[in-house]
Motif scaffolding. Sequence first.
Motif, PDB file in Angstrom:
ATOM      1  N   ALA A  70       0.944  -1.253  -0.106  1.00 50.42           N
ATOM      2  CA  ALA A  70       0.144  -0.016  -0.061  1.00 50.42           C
ATOM      3  C   ALA A  70       0.990   1.361  -0.093  1.00 50.42           C
ATOM      4  CB  ALA A  70      -0.771   0.012   1.264  1.00 50.42           C
ATOM      5  N   GLY A  71       0.517   2.257  -0.966  1.00 55.92           N
ATOM      6  CA  GLY A  71       1.389   3.503  -0.954  1.00 55.92           C
ATOM      7  C   GLY A  71       2.616   3.430  -1.676  1.00 55.92           C
ATOM      8  N   ALA A  72       2.856   2.186  -2.240  1.00 54.64           N
ATOM      9  CA  ALA A  72       4.199   2.148  -3.089  1.00 54.64           C
ATOM     10  C   ALA A  72       4.011   2.653  -4.589  1.00 54.64           C
ATOM     11  CB  ALA A  72       4.554   0.628  -3.043  1.00 54.64           C
ATOM     12  N   ASP A  73       2.752   2.711  -5.113  1.00 51.21           N
ATOM     13  CA  ASP A  73       2.570   3.110  -6.435  1.00 51.21           C
ATOM     14  C   ASP A  73       1.757   4.231  -6.519  1.00 51.21           C
ATOM     15  OD1 ASP A  73       2.644   2.969  -9.279  1.00 51.21           O
ATOM     16  OD2 ASP A  73       1.188   1.326  -9.204  1.00 51.21           O
ATOM     17  N   PRO A  74       2.145   5.197  -7.226  1.00 53.48           N
ATOM     18  CA  PRO A  74       1.001   6.136  -7.504  1.00 53.48           C
ATOM     19  C   PRO A  74      -0.181   5.890  -8.280  1.00 53.48           C
ATOM     20  CG  PRO A  74       3.017   6.914  -8.478  1.00 53.48           C
ATOM     21  CD  PRO A  74       3.288   5.867  -7.744  1.00 53.48           C
ATOM     22  N   LEU A  75       0.138   5.098  -9.306  1.00 52.25           N
ATOM     23  CA  LEU A  75      -0.903   4.657 -10.105  1.00 52.25           C
ATOM     24  C   LEU A  75      -2.039   3.874  -9.423  1.00 52.25           C
ATOM     25  CD1 LEU A  75      -1.267   4.771 -13.398  1.00 52.25           C
ATOM     26  CD2 LEU A  75      -1.082   2.303 -13.283  1.00 52.25           C
ATOM     27  N   LEU A  76      -1.587   2.863  -8.545  1.00 54.68           N
ATOM     28  CA  LEU A  76      -2.588   2.234  -7.765  1.00 54.68           C
ATOM     29  C   LEU A  76      -3.203   3.035  -6.877  1.00 54.68           C
ATOM     30  CD1 LEU A  76      -1.005  -1.309  -7.401  1.00 54.68           C
ATOM     31  CD2 LEU A  76      -2.638  -0.586  -9.240  1.00 54.68           C
ATOM     32  N   GLU A  77      -2.616   4.001  -6.191  1.00 54.09           N
ATOM     33  CA  GLU A  77      -3.081   4.933  -5.153  1.00 54.09           C
ATOM     34  C   GLU A  77      -4.078   5.773  -5.811  1.00 54.09           C
ATOM     35  OE1 GLU A  77      -2.427   6.318  -1.137  1.00 54.09           O
ATOM     36  OE2 GLU A  77      -1.739   4.603  -2.233  1.00 54.09           O
ATOM     37  N   ALA A  78      -4.014   6.168  -6.880  1.00 53.47           N
ATOM     38  CA  ALA A  78      -4.831   7.179  -7.614  1.00 53.47           C
ATOM     39  C   ALA A  78      -5.938   6.419  -8.113  1.00 53.47           C
ATOM     40  CB  ALA A  78      -4.291   7.959  -8.828  1.00 53.47           C
ATOM     41  N   ASP A 117       4.233  -6.800   4.059  1.00 49.06           N
ATOM     42  CA  ASP A 117       3.216  -6.096   3.514  1.00 49.06           C
ATOM     43  C   ASP A 117       2.682  -4.837   4.491  1.00 49.06           C
ATOM     44  OD1 ASP A 117       2.431  -6.853   6.023  1.00 49.06           O
ATOM     45  OD2 ASP A 117       0.518  -8.232   5.467  1.00 49.06           O
ATOM     46  N   GLU A 118       3.852  -4.345   5.195  1.00 43.30           N
ATOM     47  CA  GLU A 118       3.785  -2.998   5.583  1.00 43.30           C
ATOM     48  C   GLU A 118       3.570  -1.724   4.564  1.00 43.30           C
ATOM     49  OE1 GLU A 118       3.386  -2.172   9.062  1.00 43.30           O
ATOM     50  OE2 GLU A 118       3.409  -4.296   9.331  1.00 43.30           O
ATOM     51  N   PRO A 119       2.683  -0.816   4.807  1.00 44.83           N
ATOM     52  CA  PRO A 119       2.547   0.302   3.772  1.00 44.83           C
ATOM     53  C   PRO A 119       3.912   0.906   3.592  1.00 44.83           C
ATOM     54  CG  PRO A 119       0.832   0.470   5.521  1.00 44.83           C
ATOM     55  CD  PRO A 119       1.891  -0.467   5.957  1.00 44.83           C
ATOM     56  N   ALA A 120       4.121   1.395   2.493  1.00 45.82           N
ATOM     57  CA  ALA A 120       5.306   2.059   2.167  1.00 45.82           C
ATOM     58  C   ALA A 120       5.288   3.485   2.706  1.00 45.82           C
ATOM     59  CB  ALA A 120       5.493   2.029   0.604  1.00 45.82           C
ATOM     60  N   ASP A 121       6.500   3.950   3.026  1.00 43.53           N
ATOM     61  CA  ASP A 121       6.641   5.568   3.588  1.00 43.53           C
ATOM     62  C   ASP A 121       6.633   6.251   2.272  1.00 43.53           C
ATOM     63  OD1 ASP A 121       6.960   4.389   6.216  1.00 43.53           O
ATOM     64  OD2 ASP A 121       9.202   4.517   5.914  1.00 43.53           O
ATOM     65  N   GLY A 122       6.805   5.994   1.330  1.00 37.55           N
ATOM     66  CA  GLY A 122       6.555   6.801   0.368  1.00 37.55           C
ATOM     67  C   GLY A 122       6.558   6.153  -1.281  1.00 37.55           C
ATOM     68  N   PHE A 123       6.380   6.842  -2.359  1.00 37.62           N
ATOM     69  CA  PHE A 123       6.454   6.071  -3.676  1.00 37.62           C
ATOM     70  C   PHE A 123       7.506   5.601  -3.969  1.00 37.62           C
ATOM     71  CE2 PHE A 123       2.521   9.268  -4.542  1.00 37.62           C
ATOM     72  CZ  PHE A 123       1.547   8.310  -4.235  1.00 37.62           C
ATOM     73  N   LEU A 124       7.522   4.147  -4.342  1.00 39.93           N
ATOM     74  CA  LEU A 124       8.673   3.455  -4.701  1.00 39.93           C
ATOM     75  C   LEU A 124       8.658   3.146  -6.432  1.00 39.93           C
ATOM     76  CD1 LEU A 124       8.460   0.938  -1.998  1.00 39.93           C
ATOM     77  CD2 LEU A 124      10.142   3.035  -1.905  1.00 39.93           C
ATOM     78  N   VAL A 125       7.696   3.212  -6.803  1.00 42.00           N
ATOM     79  CA  VAL A 125       7.359   2.915  -8.354  1.00 42.00           C
ATOM     80  C   VAL A 125       7.090   4.370  -8.873  1.00 42.00           C
ATOM     81  CG1 VAL A 125       5.873   1.895 -10.042  1.00 42.00           C
ATOM     82  CG2 VAL A 125       6.178   0.809  -8.099  1.00 42.00           C
ATOM     83  N   ALA A 126       7.796   4.500 -10.081  1.00 42.50           N
ATOM     84  CA  ALA A 126       7.824   5.807 -10.630  1.00 42.50           C
ATOM     85  C   ALA A 126       6.605   6.087 -11.475  1.00 42.50           C
ATOM     86  CB  ALA A 126       9.024   6.164 -11.788  1.00 42.50           C
ATOM     87  N   ALA A 127       6.188   7.517 -11.382  1.00 40.38           N
ATOM     88  CA  ALA A 127       4.946   7.835 -11.843  1.00 40.38           C
ATOM     89  C   ALA A 127       4.816   8.110 -13.273  1.00 40.38           C
ATOM     90  CB  ALA A 127       4.470   9.099 -11.234  1.00 40.38           C
ATOM     91  N   PRO A 128       3.550   8.135 -13.972  1.00 41.52           N
ATOM     92  CA  PRO A 128       4.031   8.280 -15.447  1.00 41.52           C
ATOM     93  C   PRO A 128       4.330   9.744 -15.408  1.00 41.52           C
ATOM     94  CG  PRO A 128       1.779   7.352 -14.794  1.00 41.52           C
ATOM     95  CD  PRO A 128       2.414   7.573 -13.624  1.00 41.52           C
ATOM     96  N   GLU A 129       5.335   9.934 -16.702  1.00 36.15           N
ATOM     97  CA  GLU A 129       5.929  11.329 -16.843  1.00 36.15           C
ATOM     98  C   GLU A 129       5.144  12.338 -17.565  1.00 36.15           C
ATOM     99  OE1 GLU A 129       9.227  10.718 -19.283  1.00 36.15           O
ATOM    100  OE2 GLU A 129      10.493   9.546 -17.717  1.00 36.15           O
ATOM    101  N   ALA A 130       5.205  13.635 -17.006  1.00 38.01           N
ATOM    102  CA  ALA A 130       4.703  14.839 -17.543  1.00 38.01           C
ATOM    103  C   ALA A 130       5.504  15.242 -18.351  1.00 38.01           C
ATOM    104  CB  ALA A 130       4.452  15.895 -16.364  1.00 38.01           C
ATOM    105  N   PRO A 131       4.902  15.949 -19.702  1.00 32.55           N
ATOM    106  CA  PRO A 131       3.686  16.556 -19.363  1.00 32.55           C
ATOM    107  C   PRO A 131       2.542  15.428 -19.885  1.00 32.55           C
ATOM    108  CG  PRO A 131       4.896  17.349 -21.450  1.00 32.55           C
ATOM    109  CD  PRO A 131       5.850  16.638 -20.592  1.00 32.55           C
TER     110      PRO A 131
END
Length: 283
Positions: A70-78, A117-131
């Motif tokens: 939980a909390g490791a991937d911004p895609l799944l978080e969103a 399975d402890e929640p991650a402290d921050g995102f560990l997987v890179a987010a899709p790039e902008a723009p």
Amino acid sequence: MSRMGDVLAGFHAAWEFESDSVLIRYERGLRTPKLFQALGERRIPLEAVSDVTLSPGRRGTVVLRAELRAGADPLLEAAAGQLKEGCDPYRLVLPGERETLAEYYADELKSALSAGDEPADGFLVAAPEAPRQFKAYDAKASFDGRTVNFRWFWTGASSAKWKAGDQSFPVTALSGVEWRSPEVFEGHLRLLRRDGAEAPAQPDQDPAAVVFGLGYGPVHESLPFAAAVLAAIRSCGSPPSVPARRDPADIAERIRHLGELHQAGLVTDAEFSTKKAELLAEL
């Protein structure tokens, strides 16, 4: 762990096993989910994985799946659990005859996991790039890595949004993103503000939200957008954005639409004068 460079190919994707991560490369093709094609590839650090499962699939297939913390991937978080099974980017479907090979890789991965399975402290997987950008029902949404912009469509935006005018939100002013899949009723993307300002309950009345609809805000466009914004918000080093000066032609178009609202009685004299002055000040 498997030798670096080992590859397990399935339907729509191939997993390449490395010493500290799994690189997932998605195929392109008519049968490949559009979300996979939009992502292109995902590198998953082993520290982001809590478990690996192997289970029977449909029509004589087997499914290898990486369970992320939980909390490791911004895609799944969103996505917040709204992705359909077939669009799960960490689910590899293989022909049944590869079950033994898939079981071997599942065991190899499990033996290399140590994070639990402890929640991650921050995102560990890179987010899709902008723009990134996409067309919602009532606006064009764009994100340059620092600022989210909503430009309203005359044919879809509510009078409340027209009165508020086009919106720009630096990520430093945001606390989160609310994404509701376009595949369900009242799909939308709403930006949550740090100032705690109370937002209208309905997203079609909220200038910090865009609404989806049939053909608008599809998952493969709006979800990576939401994930990119969420990751930027969570990033500690996001610098404040300097608002860009608008194109004079764009300002003229905004004022023309504002005048039409005024003539239709949807904007008062005072609101028209105030908003016109604000637009002119952006030149």
